[in-house]
Design an enzyme around this catalytic site. Sequence first.
Site, PDB file in Angstrom:
ATOM      1  N   HIS A  70       0.840  -1.188   0.000  1.00 46.48           N
ATOM      2  CA  HIS A  70       0.000   0.000   0.000  1.00 46.48           C
ATOM      3  C   HIS A  70       0.881   1.247   0.000  1.00 46.48           C
ATOM      4  CE1 HIS A  70      -2.720  -2.762   2.653  1.00 46.48           C
ATOM      5  NE2 HIS A  70      -2.772  -3.119   1.374  1.00 46.48           N
ATOM      6  N   TYR A 133       3.238   2.217  13.451  1.00 49.63           N
ATOM      7  CA  TYR A 133       3.677   3.255  12.517  1.00 49.63           C
ATOM      8  C   TYR A 133       3.055   4.601  12.880  1.00 49.63           C
ATOM      9  CZ  TYR A 133      -0.558   1.497  10.107  1.00 49.63           C
ATOM     10  OH  TYR A 133      -1.823   1.061   9.798  1.00 49.63           O
TER      11      TYR A 133
END
Length: 470
Positions: A70, A133
């Site tokens: 992605h 993240y």
Amino acid sequence: MAEFGKSLTASETPIPGMLVFELPVHGDSRGWFKENWQREKMAAAGLPDFGPVQNNISFNDAVGTTRGIHAEPWDKWVSVATGRIFGAWVDLREGPSFGTVFTAELDASRAIFVPRGVGNSYQTLEPDTAYTYLVNDHWSPDASYSFLNLADETAAIEWPIPLREAEISAKDRGHPRLTEAVPVPARKVLVVGANGQLGIALREQFAGASHVEFASRAELDLTDPQLPFLRRWRDYGTIINASAYTAVDAAETADGRRAAWAANVSGVAALARVAAEHGITLVHVSSDYVFDGTLQRAYREDDALAPLGVYGQTKAAADAVVASLARHYIVRTSWVVGGGKNFVRTMAALAERGVDPDVVEDQVGRLTFTADIAGCIRHLLESGAPFGIYNMTGSGAATSWADVARRVFELKGHDPARVTGVSTAAYFAGAAAPVAPRPANSVLDLSKIERTGYAPRSADATLAEYLTRD
């Protein structure tokens, strides 16, 4: 098991802008501790100050869980809290590095900075792996995303656990191959004030550049309280502010003073807040009017500001606002000539009509043409010049306004002796309306911009070319 005792270090990867960080992890019989993200230390080690706004955690039960590929329009700081992953990253940005692949294992002692538009994927190598993240934008349905199939033959990622044995979502299995993947466009450039003299020159300079957008004041009013919400600002990498209030004499009136401060300071401050919040480079155009003109040499970028009138005061205030941004270019210029009504065209018209003008001769400087300002701005952006203030005018000998007028007469085939030089005081004597004080010396030192590899064109040669076209 995380490796203990590393020093904080950064290393580059084949994908431009993507960095791998070795992280210090401190452990004993109780477990371990690490600073997963520490802005000051990591910025000093080379991490871009990317301004994260959201922290996400993906927990994975089993070995072989595979997610991706992605690419989102934001930067990521990827690390592992527990467990271990095999990470694979593919550059899906427009440009020459499109399709470049990098792989690495991450555990608690290693992290990676993934730039906007680089496809991100991973496969768990231990059970109970927590993948974390930080990102510097919020998810939006209006954002531009790109995807790549985990099994793409061109990327040819060597997954430790074959994909046929891995846990993969149906959606990830259906992503396109590289030949059909949609490249993530670069962050856009927005020119505000795009219908003014400089804005028109910037339109010509960036003609055909699909990543550059233009907005007139009617389309984007910097004084609008809704400015922070009028664009998806994270999609922009640069804003060029070509708007300004430039009626220096009118600025000395009550209404003009308010208008000048609103446009040149309040509007710029609002734009600077947007730039600061979204990590945007702000390009701003300044003026010789920030100086009092008393120096007996050319003004350098670091000379003290001492504006004489309201217009100069507003420009000096705006310079201070813009200079507070980490990412800024202030292009300081003088005696600007572009399209529309200007001094050069006025003198040319007087010459043709047989009028012999009185022109000020105790103010000196150099002409600057809007096309050259636009070219200089593009040079600063594309060359990666250090952020800061740069003087930009035409090059060559300093002249007075009377000298310029005589040169215009000469270039148009008329006797330059028809121009009479007078003092500023004599020229404005008896003026009915307020007159702004002008700096007597507007000459700007060009050595700093020249050190970036940009050579300003001769003011005299550009004047001749301008009159030939006009």
